[in-house]
Design an enzyme around this catalytic site. Structure first.
Site, PDB file in Angstrom:
ATOM      1  N   ASP A   2      -2.462  -7.240  -2.503  1.00  0.00           N
ATOM      2  CA  ASP A   2      -1.403  -7.393  -1.519  1.00  0.00           C
ATOM      3  C   ASP A   2      -0.047  -7.418  -2.219  1.00  0.00           C
ATOM      4  O   ASP A   2       0.127  -8.121  -3.219  1.00  0.00           O
ATOM      5  CB  ASP A   2      -1.639  -8.698  -0.751  1.00  0.00           C
ATOM      6  CG  ASP A   2      -0.669  -8.893   0.380  1.00  0.00           C
ATOM      7  OD1 ASP A   2      -0.657  -8.061   1.298  1.00  0.00           O
ATOM      8  OD2 ASP A   2       0.079  -9.887   0.352  1.00  0.00           O
ATOM      9  N   GLU A   6      -0.636  -2.335  -2.529  1.00  0.00           N
ATOM     10  CA  GLU A   6       0.618  -1.984  -1.875  1.00  0.00           C
ATOM     11  C   GLU A   6       1.719  -1.866  -2.941  1.00  0.00           C
ATOM     12  O   GLU A   6       2.120  -2.866  -3.521  1.00  0.00           O
ATOM     13  CB  GLU A   6       1.006  -3.042  -0.852  1.00  0.00           C
ATOM     14  CG  GLU A   6       0.049  -3.137   0.324  1.00  0.00           C
ATOM     15  CD  GLU A   6       0.464  -4.207   1.308  1.00  0.00           C
ATOM     16  OE1 GLU A   6       0.643  -3.896   2.497  1.00  0.00           O
ATOM     17  OE2 GLU A   6       0.613  -5.371   0.893  1.00  0.00           O
TER      18      GLU A   6
END
Length: 689
Positions: free
Chosen positions: A277, A314
């Site tokens: 993340d 990400e």
């Protein structure tokens, strides 16, 4: 991931025995529990023996993103005590049947949303508060459903879980008993069940922030070394650009914690990959340290081949670390050579239209939503000429995405010039950024933002029939599945999954997040989505949600599912869709009929295996075709006259009768592509000789 603003729904007792290296915990993580992970009594037999299928190249993967609770919480075919829990993966319920069908078609990998110890979910089931409203009886565009769900949103058993408490222990709310070793055993049982289906398991990891810092009840790291583990601004305040309390993984002990945690999950739970993340909030050095530590794991000694573990995340560039302000970031284009993947927003936005971070993009169309070829009448798309000009540029980005979004890949763009990928523009940045296709994750929907089906409801013309909506859903998925990069799906996309237009369902409860894997009930029209993230668009949403023509029925869901399975089977069948290296892509992939004279909404990608070394023992070539327009198109490929291209077997024997009318005439080079269709034609080895 967006800013979710997590807060704990319960008060943690002040007498807490915190240990950031805990591998097991008591209920609600109040105490660490000593558990020997090497003790056979904590190792389910299936977990010890089952193995996922070997994935030879990164691009051979196809990834299915799934939330553990969503998977089974509404599945009546799963025993009630296992719904929403790890154990649901071990019973023959509707969800498991779906996964097995997908795996048989070619799915390789299940990506699980956070399953580490989560701070904001009450682990004691008796202390949770679920809504008692009769939600099913409420009108399709009512605000009552969200009102009922939101009233207990912080007290129920559901959210995405991007708020880490303890990094190395499984989440207790997904276990039948959160105490001690039980959660360890049940988590391993889930991994074993997925491996038994032949599926890899990827864990979603969050090392960019914690749920709390300082002396807060759920602050763990500051109770070890106050002020060390978190990233501070010039005044000593903890940075919160991620949504919460940012971790400074550039600090040695914080980086070590991250590396040790990843190794623990790989070695002691046998997982096959990790998604990070907000990975851009870590340094490239930190990600290379993770990669290096995994590479040291050996099957004979550690029970796992660490070199086979896939990493992606990400790669967004923002916050106090943006533009390498504090270190060289792990962002798009800055991980080249590591083999670590990043999500490709270029392809995503070109297919959708607009941008997920642009609030004016609600009705902006893209390649997969009718831009220029099927206008929805909204002024945001401009005049016909403006829309067509925009479509030409978006189509260039789709072409580049199909070729793996490589920085060095060259093709004739819509301006009539040959450009490298990194010479094309994406909102002021280089569009192409990767050095290898395995460093790119192509996707058109994920847990963040609207589902693919909901996006098409907003962007396609209102009077588009359900049959045609299904075709556009499939075509959008095909830009991912027929690309040279790593394809990624949001669970339920194959069933036209809807969240009733909710663009941020992290805390929207089971009602808006549920999936019916039997394919009978679609959740479109489940009420207006939660006001907190969607209220400003309620007036736009209400007429759509209450329109019965926009709610998919079982027939539409079955049509979408059949087409999605065909996509998987085609990717599995045609090795030329998975070349695996930039060198092969640059050598063999081209885009005939591109440039300023290209027909709007049409893409033809040619993969020629007669050039260079043989990459696919079954095929001499492949034609990958997209017609995003509502009309059949005929094109002529003079350079392929004499070559025998036929529809891929998976499509010829598949569920879609329309795609079967795709035709290439080897005598004339004439190519016929049906409206709103994606197809793959192949030339058998030696057929053109």
């Amino acid at each position: 991931m967006k800013c979710h603003g997590y807060r704990s729904p319960y008060e943690t007792p002040k007498t807490i025995d915190f240990d950031t290296y805990s591998v097991a915990l008591s209920t609600n993580s109040t105490q660490s529990v000593a558990v020997n992970l090497e003790d056979p009594k904590h190792q389910p037999k299936q977990w010890r023996k089952a193995k996922a299928q070997i994935v030879e190249k990164d691009v051979d993967r196809s990834i299915y993103e799934l939330h553990i609770r969503d998977f089974s919480i509404s599945d009546s075919s799963v025993p009630e005590d296992l719904r929403g829990r790890y154990g649901a993966f071990g019973v023959d319920g509707a969800g498991n049947k779906q996964l097995k069908e997908l795996a048989d078609a070619g799915l390789t990998t299940v990506h699980l949303l956070p399953s580490f110890d989560i701070a904001s979910i009450q682990e004691d089931e008796m202390q949770r508060v679920e809504t008692d409203c009769d939600l099913e009886s409420m009108p399709a565009a009512s605000s009552k459903q969200q009102e009922c769900v939101s009233a207990h949103a912080d007290e129920d058993g559901s959210n995405w879980g991007y708020d880490p408490f303890h990094f190395m222990a499984p989440e207790g709310s997904y276990a039948t008993n959160p105490e001690g070793a039980q959660r360890v055993e049940e988590f391993r049982g889930m991994v074993g069940s997925l491996h038994n289906m032949g599926l890899e398991v990827v864990l979603d990891q969050v090392y960019n922030h914690t749920a709390a810092s300082g002396q807060a009840d759920q602050s763990v790291l500051d109770q070890i070394v106050p002020g060390y583990y978190h990233r501070l601004d010039a005044t000593g305040k903890v940075e919160t650009s991620t949504c919460c309390q940012n971790i400074a993984t550039e600090n040695a002990a914080a980086q070590k914690l991250m590396v040790d945690a990843v190794v623990t999950w790989a070695r002691d739970y046998k997982v096959d990959g990790f998604r990070f993340d907000l990975m851009g909030h870590h340094s490239r050095e930190t990600m290379e340290a993770v990669r290096s530590a995994l590479d040291e794991l050996e099957p004979g000694r550690d029970g796992v081949d660490g070199k086979s573990v896939y990493l992606y995340g990400e790669g967004w560039n923002f916050g106090e670390v943006a533009d390498n302000a504090r270190f060289y970031q792990a962002t798009q284009g800055q991980l080249n050579g590591t083999g670590i993947g990043t999500f490709n927003d270029r392809l995503r936005d070109a297919v959708h239209g607009g941008s997920t971070v642009d609030s004016s993009s609600t009705f902006r169309q893209g390649f997969g939503t009718g831009l220029g070829t099927d206008p929805n009448g909204n002024e945001v798309n401009g005049t016909t000429d403006e829309a067509l000009a925009d479509l030409r540029q978006e189509t260039d980005l789709v072409r580049l995405g199909l070729a793996g979004n490589l920085a060095d890949f060259e093709f004739m763009a819509s301006d009539g010039q040959v450009h490298r990928g990194d010479e094309l523009d994406y909102r002021g940045a280089a569009a192409g950024y990767a050095s290898q296709p395995g460093e790119v994750i192509n996707y058109v929907d994920a847990h963040d933002n609207e589902t693919l089906y909901d996006l098409t409801v907003l962007k396609l013309p209102r009077d588009t029939s359900m049959e045609q909506r299904v075709r556009m859903n499939t075509l959008s998925q095909a830009t991912v599945m027929y690309s040279q990069a790593v394809p990624f799906w949001h669970a339920g996309t194959e069933l036209l999954r809807s969240k009733s237009l909710d663009r941020n369902s992290y805390n929207s409860g089971d009602w808006f997040n549920r999936i019916d894997f039997t394919g009978q009930e679609n959740t479109f029209g489940a009420g207006l989505p939660p006001k907190a993230g969607n209220g400003e668009k309620w007036d736009l949403m209400a007429p759509l949600l209450q329109d019965p023509e926009l709610k998919p029925n079982a027939q539409a869901m079955a049509q979408a599912e059949g087409a999605a399975l065909d996509l998987l089977r085609t990717r599995k069948e045609v090795g030329l869709l998975r070349l695996g290296t930039a060198e092969l892509i640059e050598q063999k992939v081209s885009f005939p009929l591109s440039g300023p004279q290209a027909q709007p909404g049409i893409i033809v990608m040619h993969i020629d295996d007669t050039v260079g070394a043989d990459a696919d023992s079954k095929h001499d070539g492949a034609l990958v075709l997209f017609n995003a327009s509502p009309r059949e198109h005929t094109q002529v490929l003079e350079e392929l006259v004499g070559r025998d291209y036929q529809l891929a077997t998976a499509l010829e024997e598949g569920s879609d009768e329309v795609v079967k009318s795709t035709l290439f005439d080897s005598a004339t080079g004439e190519l016929r592509i049906p409206a709103r269709t994606a197809a793959v034609l192949v030339e058998a080895e030696g057929a053109g000789q």
